[in-house]
Scaffold this active site. Structure first.
Site, PDB file in Angstrom:
ATOM      1  N   SER A 112       0.803  -1.233   0.000  1.00  0.00           N
ATOM      2  CA  SER A 112       0.000   0.000   0.000  1.00  0.00           C
ATOM      3  C   SER A 112       0.836   1.282   0.000  1.00  0.00           C
ATOM      4  CB  SER A 112      -0.915   0.040   1.230  1.00  0.00           C
ATOM      5  OG  SER A 112      -1.876  -0.962   1.149  1.00  0.00           O
ATOM      6  N   HIS A 175      -0.591   5.641   8.840  1.00  0.00           N
ATOM      7  CA  HIS A 175      -0.506   4.371   8.126  1.00  0.00           C
ATOM      8  C   HIS A 175      -0.035   4.596   6.687  1.00  0.00           C
ATOM      9  CE1 HIS A 175      -2.291   0.411   6.672  1.00  0.00           C
ATOM     10  NE2 HIS A 175      -1.564   0.062   7.706  1.00  0.00           N
TER      11      HIS A 175
END
Ligand SMILES: *[C@@H]1O[C@H](CO)[C@@H](O)[C@H](O)[C@H]1NC(C)=O
Ligand SMILES: *[C@@H]1O[C@H](CO)[C@@H](O)[C@H](O)[C@H]1NC(C)=O
Ligand SMILES: *[C@@H]1O[C@H](CO)[C@@H](O)[C@H](O)[C@H]1NC(C)=O
Length: 527
Positions: A112, A175
Site C-alpha cells: 500500500s 498508516h
C-alpha cells in the site's frame, strides 16, 4: 447516466415478476446504449477533488460486496426471487471507468505504501516506501533525505494553489496509505520513533513529519486513528486496545498537543476531537482546522462501532467536506476505507464486504454535499486481494455461503475463497494428503469467520491484478483505458490545474458552453 440508472431499476423490478427473457435483456441493453450515446465530456476546471480509496478493494471484492449489500437490504439469503447480482454500488453508477496496473517498481504484487505514492504523487516507487521515488531503497534513511528523490502529493499541489486540503481514514493517520500524502520515508513502518532502526537516526518518523513539516502542518482536516503513534504513554482499553503490530510513541512527546499549540499560536480556528460525540458538536462555520484522532490503533470495524465513541467513515467524510468547502479556492480531499484491506488480511470475507459497503455509504453521503458540476470525484483501490468467487452457485445464493460439493473430496466449498490465509482448516490425512474442514458445518455469516484458503501464511496476501477506477465530474473521461496507477494523480492535477499542470491553458467560460453537462450532472445528483 439516468439511463444506466433506469436499466438497474428495470432489472431489480422485473426480476421478481417476470422471466429474464430476450425482450428483457434487449430492453436493458437499449437503456445502456442510450446512456452511452448521451455521454458528454465535462471540460470545466475541477474546483474540488474528492478521491476515495478502498484499500484492497479489488474487482472481486466489489462484485461480492454489491451482492452482499443487496442481500442485506432484502430479506436475506438464498432467495432466487431477488436479483442481488443485478444491483449496483453507488459508485458503480459513475459514468467513466478504467483499469489501473498496480505493480510497484520492484515488486510484481504491490504494497500500500508504493501504490499510495503512485496514486497521490503520480510516481510509481519501491515496495513499502512512501513519498520518495525509486532511487530510495527500502530502509535506506540517508537517500530518503535527498530532496531530489522526494515526490510531492496532490495535497501539496493543492495547497500551493491556495486550496484547502484534508484526509480521512479508518486506519492510523500515519498508516502507509495516508502517509504518502505528506511524508517522505524509506520505510512505511517508521510511523513513530520507537520502530526506527539503527542507522536511521537522521530520519524523522512519519508522525513527526505530519505534525512538524509541510504539507502536513497546513492540512485543514486530519481524521483517523493512530493515537499510539502520536502520543506517548497512552492507555489501552478493551474497546480501544493498543495495536501490537504497529509502533508506540515512547519519546515522551504528545504530537496532538503540539498540533494544538501551533494552531493556537497562529490564531487559527481549530478543533481537536477524539470521539464521534465531539465531532458531532463541532460548529463547522467556525472551524478551519480539525484534528480528529479516534483510536489508539485502527478505528473499529463498521459493524463493531459504538456510535457514541467512533465515527463512521460516512460521518467523517461529511464533516471533512463541511470544513473544506468553506474555502474560496476549492479543496482536495482523500478518503480511505482502510479496513477492507485489514479484514482481507485476516481472511474475514464478510467484514471486507461490510467495510466496502461502509465506503459506498461514505460515497453516497459525500455526493449529497458536493457541488458535482465542478467537483471531480474518483473511487478506486490501491491493490487487490486474493479473494475469488468460484463454483456455480445459483442466482440469488448467499454470497457468503456454499457454492457446491467438491467432486474430489466430497465436501462442500464456499463461493468465496482466498489464495492465502491464516486459519487452519486442513488436517493431515495420510503422508501426502490433507483433508479440509466442512464449511457447511460452520457459521459462514459470522463476521469473524475466515473463508478457506489454499495455503497458510502469517496473513492473507495482496493480489497483483488490476484495480478499477470510477470517476464523475470534470475530466473524468480521461479515465478511458488500461492505465498505470500513477496516472490518477496526473488526471487530478490536469483537471484542477494544480501541480505540474498549474500553468496549462485556462478553461474559463466553460460554464456556458457546457450547459448540457451541468444539467446532466444536476440530474445525477438527484439519483
Ligand atoms: C511517560 O511515562 C514515563 C514512565 O512511566 C514517565 O517518565 C514520563 O514522564 C511520561 N511521559 C508523559 C508525557 O506523560
Ligand atoms: C452441503 O451444503 C448443503 C447446503 O448448502 C447442505 O444441504 C448439505 O448437507 C451439505 N453437504 C455436506 C456433505 O455437508
Ligand atoms: C493418501 O490418500 C490419498 C487419497 O485417498 C491417496 O490417493 C494416496 O495414495 C494416499 N497416500 C498414501 C501415502 O497412502
Amino acid at each position: 447516466m439516468a439511463c444506466y440508472f433506469a436499466a438497474g431499476i428495470l432489472i431489480l423490478i422485473t426480476k421478481a415478476t417476470a422471466i429474464e427473457d430476450a425482450a428483457f435483456w434487449n430492453k436493458v441493453a437499449r437503456l445502456e446504449l442510450d446512456a452511452g450515446l448521451d455521454m458528454r465530456q465535462n471540460l470545466l476546471r475541477a474546483h474540488n477533488v474528492v478521491l476515495f480509496v478502498g484499500d484492497g478493494m479489488g474487482p472481486n471484492t466489489i462484485t461480492a460486496s454489491r451482492i452482499y449489500k443487496a442481500q442485506l437490504r432484502t430479506t436475506g439469503r438464498n432467495n432466487p426471487q431477488e436479483a442481488p447480482e443485478s444491483s449496483f454500488l453507488r459508485f458503480e453508477k459513475f459514468p467513466h471507468v478504467a483499469l489501473l496496473k498496480t505493480y510497484n517498481v520492484d515488486k510484481q504484487v504491490p504494497d500500500s505504501a508504493g501504490t499510495a505514492t503512485a496514486l497521490f504523487c503520480g510516481v510509481k516507487t519501491n515496495f513499502k516506501t512512501v513519498g520518495v521515488d525509486a532511487n530510495v531503497k527500502l530502509g535506506d534513511c540517508e537517500s530518503s533525505l535527498d530532496p531530489a528523490f522526494h515526490v510531492h502529493s496532490i495535497l501539496k499541489w493543492a495547497q500551493d494553489a491556495g486550496k484547502r486540503t484534508g484526509f480521512v481514514t479508518n486506519t492510523r493517520v500515519t498508516h502507509a496509505t495516508p502517509a504518502a500524502l505528506y511524508a517522505h520515508c524509506a520505510h512505511r513502518s517508521w510511523e513513530c520513533e520507537s520502530k526506527m532502526p539503527k542507522g536511521a537516526e537522521n530520519c524523522k518518523d512519519i508522525a513527526r513529519q505530519l505534525i512538524e513539516d509541510e504539507p502536513g502542518i497546513s492540512i485543514n482536516v486530519i481524521m483517523g486513528g493512530g493515537r499510539q503513534c502520536l502520543t506517548s504513554n497512552i492507555t489501552s482499553t478493551a474497546y480501544d486496545p493498543i495495536d501490537t503490530w504497529a509502533c508506540q510513541r515512547k519519546d515522551g512527546r504528545d504530537l496532538i498537543n503540539e498540533w494544538e499549540m501551533r494552531r493556537k499560536s497562529q490564531a487559527d480556528s481549530y478543533r481537536v476531537v477524539s470521539t464521534s460525540k465531539g465531532l458531532a458538536e463541532i460548529d463547522f462555520t467556525r472551524t478551519d482546522y480539525l484534528l480528529g484522532v479516534f483510536a489508539n490503533g485502527f478505528l473499529k470495524y463498521d459493524h463493531e462501532i459504538d456510535p457514541e465513541v467512533t465515527p463512521t467513515l460516512a460521518q467523517m467524510s461529511a464533516a471533512a467536506i463541511e470544513i473544506l468547502q468553506k474555502g474560496e479556492n476549492g479543496f482536495v480531499l482523500v478518503i480511505e476505507g482502510g479496513l477492507i484491506d485489514q479484514a482481507h488480511h485476516r481472511g474475514t470475507a464478510r467484514r471486507a464486504l461490510d467495510e466496502t459497503v461502509a465506503l459506498d455509504k461514505a460515497v453516497e453521503e459525500s455526493l449529497k454535499k458536493l457541488h458535482l458540476p465542478d467537483t471531480l470525484v474518483i473511487v478506486t483501490a490501491d491493490h487487490t486481494h486474493s479473494l475469488s468467487i468460484n463454483g456455480y452457485p445459483d442466482r440469488g445464493s448467499d454470497i457468503l455461503g456454499i457454492a457446491q460439493r467438491s467432486k474430489a473430496d466430497g465436501l462442500n466449498f464456499t463461493t468465496l475463497t482466498y489464495a492465502s490465509g491464516t486459519d487452519i482448516k486442513y488436517f493431515p490425512f495420510n503422508e501426502t494428503h490433507v483433508t479440509r474442514t466442512d464449511p457447511s458445518k460452520e457459521d459462514l455469516t459470522d463476521f469473524k469467520y475466515q473463508h478457506q484458503a489454499t495455503f497458510l501464511h502469517d496473513e492473507a496476501n495482496h493480489g497483483g491484478g488490476e484495480v478499477t477506477v470510477y470517476a464523475i465530474g470534470p475530466w473524468s473521461h480521461l479515465f478511458h483505458a488500461v492505465h498505470e496507477q500513477n496516472f490518477v494523480a496526473h488526471v487530478i492535477g490536469y483537471a484542477a490545474k494544480i501541480g505540474a499542470y498549474k500553468d496549462t491553458e485556462n478553461w474559463a467560460n466553460c460554464y456556458t458552453s457546457q450547459l448540457p453537462v451541468l444539467i446532466l450532472s444536476f440530474m445525477s445528483l438527484l439519483m
